[in-house]
Design an enzyme around this catalytic site. Structure first.
Site, PDB file in Angstrom:
ATOM      1  N   LEU A 152       0.828  -1.220   0.000  1.00  0.00           N
ATOM      2  CA  LEU A 152       0.000   0.000   0.000  1.00  0.00           C
ATOM      3  C   LEU A 152       0.858   1.265   0.000  1.00  0.00           C
ATOM      4  O   LEU A 152       0.337   2.368   0.061  1.00  0.00           O
ATOM      5  CB  LEU A 152      -0.912   0.010   1.246  1.00  0.00           C
ATOM      6  CG  LEU A 152      -2.289  -0.644   1.132  1.00  0.00           C
ATOM      7  CD1 LEU A 152      -2.174  -2.119   0.765  1.00  0.00           C
ATOM      8  CD2 LEU A 152      -3.054  -0.508   2.430  1.00  0.00           C
ATOM      9  N   ASN A 170      11.149  -3.883  -5.625  1.00  0.00           N
ATOM     10  CA  ASN A 170      11.732  -4.363  -4.361  1.00  0.00           C
ATOM     11  C   ASN A 170      10.771  -5.287  -3.622  1.00  0.00           C
ATOM     12  O   ASN A 170      11.159  -6.345  -3.114  1.00  0.00           O
ATOM     13  CB  ASN A 170      12.093  -3.184  -3.448  1.00  0.00           C
ATOM     14  CG  ASN A 170      13.366  -2.474  -3.905  1.00  0.00           C
ATOM     15  OD1 ASN A 170      14.205  -3.055  -4.585  1.00  0.00           O
ATOM     16  ND2 ASN A 170      13.491  -1.210  -3.535  1.00  0.00           N
ATOM     17  N   TYR A 218       1.429   9.461 -10.584  1.00  0.00           N
ATOM     18  CA  TYR A 218       0.646   8.484  -9.822  1.00  0.00           C
ATOM     19  C   TYR A 218      -0.055   7.507 -10.771  1.00  0.00           C
ATOM     20  O   TYR A 218       0.080   6.287 -10.633  1.00  0.00           O
ATOM     21  CB  TYR A 218      -0.377   9.232  -8.981  1.00  0.00           C
ATOM     22  CG  TYR A 218      -1.174   8.373  -8.028  1.00  0.00           C
ATOM     23  CD1 TYR A 218      -0.600   7.870  -6.860  1.00  0.00           C
ATOM     24  CD2 TYR A 218      -2.514   8.087  -8.275  1.00  0.00           C
ATOM     25  CE1 TYR A 218      -1.345   7.100  -5.975  1.00  0.00           C
ATOM     26  CE2 TYR A 218      -3.262   7.318  -7.389  1.00  0.00           C
ATOM     27  CZ  TYR A 218      -2.671   6.829  -6.244  1.00  0.00           C
ATOM     28  OH  TYR A 218      -3.410   6.063  -5.359  1.00  0.00           O
ATOM     29  N   TYR A 224       5.952 -10.304 -13.035  1.00  0.00           N
ATOM     30  CA  TYR A 224       6.576 -11.148 -11.992  1.00  0.00           C
ATOM     31  C   TYR A 224       5.800 -12.461 -11.851  1.00  0.00           C
ATOM     32  O   TYR A 224       6.368 -13.499 -11.522  1.00  0.00           O
ATOM     33  CB  TYR A 224       6.642 -10.410 -10.649  1.00  0.00           C
ATOM     34  CG  TYR A 224       7.956  -9.678 -10.446  1.00  0.00           C
ATOM     35  CD1 TYR A 224       8.221  -8.480 -11.105  1.00  0.00           C
ATOM     36  CD2 TYR A 224       8.955 -10.203  -9.610  1.00  0.00           C
ATOM     37  CE1 TYR A 224       9.431  -7.817 -10.939  1.00  0.00           C
ATOM     38  CE2 TYR A 224      10.164  -9.539  -9.447  1.00  0.00           C
ATOM     39  CZ  TYR A 224      10.397  -8.348 -10.103  1.00  0.00           C
ATOM     40  OH  TYR A 224      11.592  -7.705  -9.942  1.00  0.00           O
TER      41      TYR A 224
END
Ligand code: UDP
Length: 318
Positions: free
Chosen positions: A80, A106, A152, A166
């Site tokens: 979040l 990360n 954003y 991923y």
């Protein structure tokens, strides 16, 4: 007991989520750089032995071993971390982009290492200033790539892409939820978003600042409904989304102002200010997918949620 990581855990939604996950008997690790998050939101959790706060910016890599035996494997990650109010995410646009790119990489790397399920807090902003109304997940959006909101909007869009890559490339178990306007207790007084601004202004009998003519629409979801939605999506095995989470009841900003003036018995008048660049004219989620695949839908009406939020702000400004 399972270890669950919440990034942005000292923020508005994050701190509610940490509270709920602790209630459910988990070991909760809360990461926050405290840019918009606040220790005030989590102070009451610090005495809980199952709660761990680590001041950390996800732009920097993060490794976790656990304080005690058995805590070291992260089972789920709720990502979040990112300022969500236009005033705050535009304050340092490059940092916002870093949080949504380097930061997400990360955290996805961490998920891969721990074989953790990863939930990405995406946003209705991926639809930009939508040309399709209401917005289903299949709508691909209308974002100005070079405007002030792009740090954003585009950041969150690439964050979604990273999650799916991923997943495809590294088998990370992912879930993307698109959060629509959410409000409730633990919002900062200076949050800058419409619900908190209007309530604080109304409580002080100050003018209610409507940007534009107030005909733009938003659909407001109460925070407890949102937290339930996040946890439900996370725990739905194999569910990748993207899924809209929000309340489909749509209001104009002017209607919201009038409601708040009435509920606070305020003497405030409305004043009109310039509409910020690229401010979406309309927003309302289609939540068919959340209903059919997650069996989730919001339960708190705007009137009830606003009453609760007004009580919270009354105590805060007193
Ligand atoms: N808004 C407003 N007055 C305020 C703050 C916001 O009229 O004091 C408007 C804003 O221009 C937008 C809507 O309210 O049309 C919702 O803004 P917010 O910043 O809460 O979130 P957004 O949905 O734009 O990300």
């Amino acid at each position: 007991m399972k270890t669950i990581l919440v990034t942005g855990g000292a923020g508005f939604i994050g701190s509610h989520l940490c509270e709920k996950l602790l209630e459910q008997g988990n070991h909760v690790v809360c990461l926050d750089n405290l840019f918009t998050g606040s220790m005030v939101n989590i102070r009451h959790l610090l005495k809980n032995k199952n709660f761990e706060f680590i001041k950390h910016d996800i732009i920097e890599p993060f490794f976790y071993k656990g304080r005690n035996k058995g805590e070291g494997r992260i089972y789920q990650i709720y990502n979040l971390a990112c300022p969500a109010s236009p005033v705050h995410y535009q304050f340092n646009a490059i940092r916002t982009i870093k949080a949504n790119t380097i930061g997400v990489i990360n955290m996805l790397g961490l998920a891969r290492m721990h074989k953790a399920r990863f939930l990405q807090a995406s946003t209705s902003e991926v639809y930009g200033d939508p040309l399709v109304h209401p917005q289903p997940e299949s709508y691909r959006g209308n974002v100005n790539t070079i405007g002030p909101r792009a740090c954003y909007d585009e950041g969150k869009r690439v964050a979604e892409t990273l999650c799916f890559d991923y997943n495809r490339q590294n088998n990370v178990d992912i879930c993307v939820v698109r959060i629509f306007n959410t409000y409730g207790s633990k919002m900062a007084i200076n949050d800058g978003r419409v619900v908190s601004n209007f309530i604080v202004q109304a409580l002080h009998d100050k003018p209610i600042t409507i940007y534009g003519d107030g005909t733009q629409t938003r659909s407001f979801c109460y925070v407890s409904d949102m937290v339930d939605g996040l946890i439900t999506a996370m725990n739905k095995k194999g569910f990748k989304g993207p899924v809209n989470l929000g309340n489909p009841d749509e209001f104009t900003v002017l209607e919201l102002a009038k409601k708040i003036i009435k509920l606070t018995n305020s003497g405030s008048k409305v004043i009109f200010k310039a509409l910020p660049e690229d401010d979406p004219l309309q927003r309302k989620p289609v939540i068919k997918k959340a209903i059919s695949e997650l069996n989730w839908q919001p339960t708190i009406s705007l009137d009830i949620g606003l009453k609760e939020t007004i009580i919270y702000f009354k105590n805060k400004v007193a």
